[in-house]
Design a protein around this motif. Structure first.
Motif, PDB file in Angstrom:
ATOM      1  N   ASP A  10       0.808  -1.224   0.000  1.00  0.00           N
ATOM      2  CA  ASP A  10       0.000   0.000   0.000  1.00  0.00           C
ATOM      3  C   ASP A  10       0.838   1.269   0.000  1.00  0.00           C
ATOM      4  O   ASP A  10       0.596   2.179  -0.796  1.00  0.00           O
ATOM      5  CB  ASP A  10      -0.926   0.002   1.222  1.00  0.00           C
ATOM      6  CG  ASP A  10      -1.971  -1.096   1.173  1.00  0.00           C
ATOM      7  OD1 ASP A  10      -2.535  -1.316   0.088  1.00  0.00           O
ATOM      8  OD2 ASP A  10      -2.207  -1.739   2.216  1.00  0.00           O
ATOM      9  N   GLY A  31      -4.252  -0.939   9.059  1.00  0.00           N
ATOM     10  CA  GLY A  31      -4.530  -2.051   8.165  1.00  0.00           C
ATOM     11  C   GLY A  31      -3.864  -1.983   6.815  1.00  0.00           C
ATOM     12  O   GLY A  31      -4.266  -2.685   5.887  1.00  0.00           O
ATOM     13  N   GLY A 333      -6.381   4.718   5.976  1.00  0.00           N
ATOM     14  CA  GLY A 333      -7.095   3.547   6.485  1.00  0.00           C
ATOM     15  C   GLY A 333      -8.557   3.562   6.071  1.00  0.00           C
ATOM     16  O   GLY A 333      -9.110   2.532   5.657  1.00  0.00           O
ATOM     17  N   GLU A 334      -9.190   4.734   6.165  1.00  0.00           N
ATOM     18  CA  GLU A 334     -10.592   4.848   5.760  1.00  0.00           C
ATOM     19  C   GLU A 334     -10.735   4.660   4.253  1.00  0.00           C
ATOM     20  O   GLU A 334     -11.681   4.020   3.782  1.00  0.00           O
ATOM     21  CB  GLU A 334     -11.141   6.201   6.194  1.00  0.00           C
ATOM     22  CG  GLU A 334     -11.266   6.336   7.722  1.00  0.00           C
ATOM     23  CD  GLU A 334     -11.623   7.748   8.162  1.00  0.00           C
ATOM     24  OE1 GLU A 334     -11.681   8.647   7.288  1.00  0.00           O
ATOM     25  OE2 GLU A 334     -11.838   7.955   9.370  1.00  0.00           O
ATOM     26  N   LYS A 336      -8.824   2.882   2.244  1.00  0.00           N
ATOM     27  CA  LYS A 336      -8.659   1.469   1.891  1.00  0.00           C
ATOM     28  C   LYS A 336      -9.912   0.668   2.227  1.00  0.00           C
ATOM     29  O   LYS A 336     -10.337  -0.198   1.448  1.00  0.00           O
ATOM     30  CB  LYS A 336      -7.442   0.880   2.600  1.00  0.00           C
ATOM     31  CG  LYS A 336      -7.186  -0.577   2.202  1.00  0.00           C
ATOM     32  CD  LYS A 336      -5.905  -1.132   2.771  1.00  0.00           C
ATOM     33  CE  LYS A 336      -5.689  -2.570   2.313  1.00  0.00           C
ATOM     34  NZ  LYS A 336      -4.413  -3.136   2.811  1.00  0.00           N
ATOM     35  N   SER A 337     -10.517   0.958   3.367  1.00  0.00           N
ATOM     36  CA  SER A 337     -11.723   0.215   3.749  1.00  0.00           C
ATOM     37  C   SER A 337     -12.880   0.459   2.782  1.00  0.00           C
ATOM     38  O   SER A 337     -13.766  -0.378   2.638  1.00  0.00           O
ATOM     39  CB  SER A 337     -12.142   0.589   5.168  1.00  0.00           C
ATOM     40  OG  SER A 337     -12.602   1.931   5.235  1.00  0.00           O
ATOM     41  N   LEU A 338     -12.845   1.622   2.106  1.00  0.00           N
ATOM     42  CA  LEU A 338     -13.891   1.953   1.127  1.00  0.00           C
ATOM     43  C   LEU A 338     -13.508   1.569  -0.298  1.00  0.00           C
ATOM     44  O   LEU A 338     -14.280   1.795  -1.234  1.00  0.00           O
ATOM     45  CB  LEU A 338     -14.186   3.458   1.187  1.00  0.00           C
ATOM     46  CG  LEU A 338     -14.791   3.972   2.500  1.00  0.00           C
ATOM     47  CD1 LEU A 338     -14.841   5.493   2.486  1.00  0.00           C
ATOM     48  CD2 LEU A 338     -16.185   3.388   2.722  1.00  0.00           C
ATOM     49  N   ASP A 422      -7.336   0.309  14.854  1.00  0.00           N
ATOM     50  CA  ASP A 422      -7.883  -1.020  14.546  1.00  0.00           C
ATOM     51  C   ASP A 422      -8.963  -1.436  15.529  1.00  0.00           C
ATOM     52  O   ASP A 422      -9.446  -2.567  15.519  1.00  0.00           O
ATOM     53  CB  ASP A 422      -6.782  -2.075  14.516  1.00  0.00           C
ATOM     54  CG  ASP A 422      -5.984  -2.129  15.835  1.00  0.00           C
ATOM     55  OD1 ASP A 422      -6.303  -1.352  16.764  1.00  0.00           O
ATOM     56  OD2 ASP A 422      -5.034  -2.922  15.910  1.00  0.00           O
TER      57      ASP A 422
END
Length: 424
Positions: A10, A31, A333-334, A336-338, A422
């Protein structure tokens, strides 16, 4: 057939200093898979030599380090800052010795953290202990790949990501690159991102001293004609000095022998902590202001000194890098989660907007304070002294400045609140 990449993930971080390692841990907790590149070895044992450098950690910065699992490794080496005394000081002259002048401003951590065992205003930690604690923690994180000692060469943009070329021929592929490679960032220069700023015709002399009386966790900052003179408490009866002088005088003082340096030290330090003596090495470094016009470019984000370098009078250099890491890790992080593109300007502008106002306002504030206080013009000296006395009499004003220095203003990233990224 093309050779395989040494890393595919990433984020690649260029620069494994304090800010870079902090960012690596924050991104890992958010993450993301991370590569960390530095020209120095990541040593998990304390180097025997002591270079004397130390950093002030704001209380929100220490919260973040604890949330990242670093706090337990640091606490035994960290000195609490209970009070800060800011004074318009004068060097030894006439009948009076050095030390605080008649006008002062006192910050007491109990005004914002009233519990006896509550948070201090900050912590002082020698950089060698901070780097060791970060490196040891990184060694326990399999999601962080370390490449050191090796120099990062040019980067190139490809479809869907970035490639960083190392001097030994290896290549690292990631969605984006985070530049933590200092005020003169090669990564930022290759992108063509312009900076604004200027030199101060000042140098900071850094040294460590021992004194007879306990400091009781009080940090002192005197404003002398040549610039601020900071006495920052370390573990034991020791203090880290950040002593600002005009460039010519700083060069002369830094080259003095032990006896002559002691005379100059006594004239400024005063005798309020008993006899004081220098320990360890000393050195001088030029001071100036550098501010990147943008904190990001396609596939790139600038953190720490790569984003801005400010005067050390506020002790905020490393803290700004920590705040950068907290914001960037939460944004990425946000994203990547989306399922969003980590290196897109849409994503990275969120980071820039979060961090730029704080950076610009603090850069301007330290610049104004340095210019206002680094002189011996009688009317200005009297006016600034009276101004400090007025603020000292207004509890709300004192509390505002303490929270500002502690990094507890504005929209705080979760890590600066002590919340893990996390956590559910």
């Amino acid at each position: 057939m093309s050779k395989p990449f040494a890393f595919e993930g990433d984020v690649t971080i260029v620069g494994g200093g304090l800010a870079g390692q902090t960012l690596a841990l924050a991104l890992d907790q958010a993450g993301l898979t991370v590569a960390l590149v530095d020209v120095l070895e990541f040593e998990t044992q304390l180097a025997p030599e002591f270079d004397g450098r130390a950093s002030a950690l704001a209380y929100t910065s220490f919260r973040m380090l604890e949330a990242l699992g670093v706090g337990d490794r640091l606490r035994d080496h960290a000195q609490r800052i209970e009070d800060i005394l800011v004074a318009d000081g004068r060097p030894h002259g006439g009948r009076r010795k050095g030390g605080p002048g008649p006008f002062s401003l006192h910050f007491d951590r109990r005004e914002i953290h009233p519990d006896d065992e509550g948070e201090p205003l900050g912590w002082m930690v020698e950089n060698r202990h901070t780097r060791l604690a970060l490196t040891q923690t990184i060694a326990t994180r399999p999601g962080i790949a370390c490449f050191a000692p090796v120099r990062a060469e040019a980067w190139e943009e490809i479809a869907g990501g970035m490639i960083l070329n190392l001097e030994d021929g290896r290549q690292l592929k990631s969605s984006m690159i985070a530049a933590c490679d200092g005020r003169f960032s090669r990564t930022r220069r290759q992108a063509g991102t312009r900076t604004t700023g200027w030199a101060y015709d000042q140098k900071g002399i850094v040294a460590t001293v021992e004194h007879e009386q306990p400091h009781n966790g009080v940090a002192y900052e005197y404003f002398l004609p040549g610039g601020p003179f900071a006495i920052l408490p370390l573990k034991g009866n020791r203090a880290s000095l950040v002593w600002t002088e005009r460039t010519g005088r700083a060069d002369a003082i830094s080259k003095l022998g032990a006896a002559d340096f002691q005379k100059e030290l006594d004239a400024r330090f005063g005798d309020f902590l008993g006899p004081v003596r220098e320990t360890g090495p000393r050195w001088a470094f030029p001071l100036g202001l550098t501010l990147a016009e943008q904190f990001c470019a396609p596939g790139l984000a600038y953190c720490g000194d790569a984003a801005r370098g400010i005067h050390p009078l506020a002790g905020q250099g490393f803290n700004l890098g920590i705040r950068d890491a907290a914001a960037l890790a939460q944004v990425l992080g946000e994203a990547k989660s989306l399922g969003l593109d980590l290196g897109s300007l849409v994503t990275l502008r969120r980071y820039e907007q979060w961090r730029k106002f704080d950076s610009v306002s603090l850069s301007a504030g330290t610049d104004i304070f340095n210019r206002l206080f680094s002189n011996d013009i009688t009317p200005i000296r009297l006016a600034r002294g009276l101004g400090m006395s007025v603020v000292d009499r207004i509890p709300a004003a004192r509390q505002f400045f303490m929270r500002q220095a502690g990094g507890e203003t504005g929209d705080l990233p979760r890590l600066l609140k002590g919340q893990r990224l996390d956590a559910a």
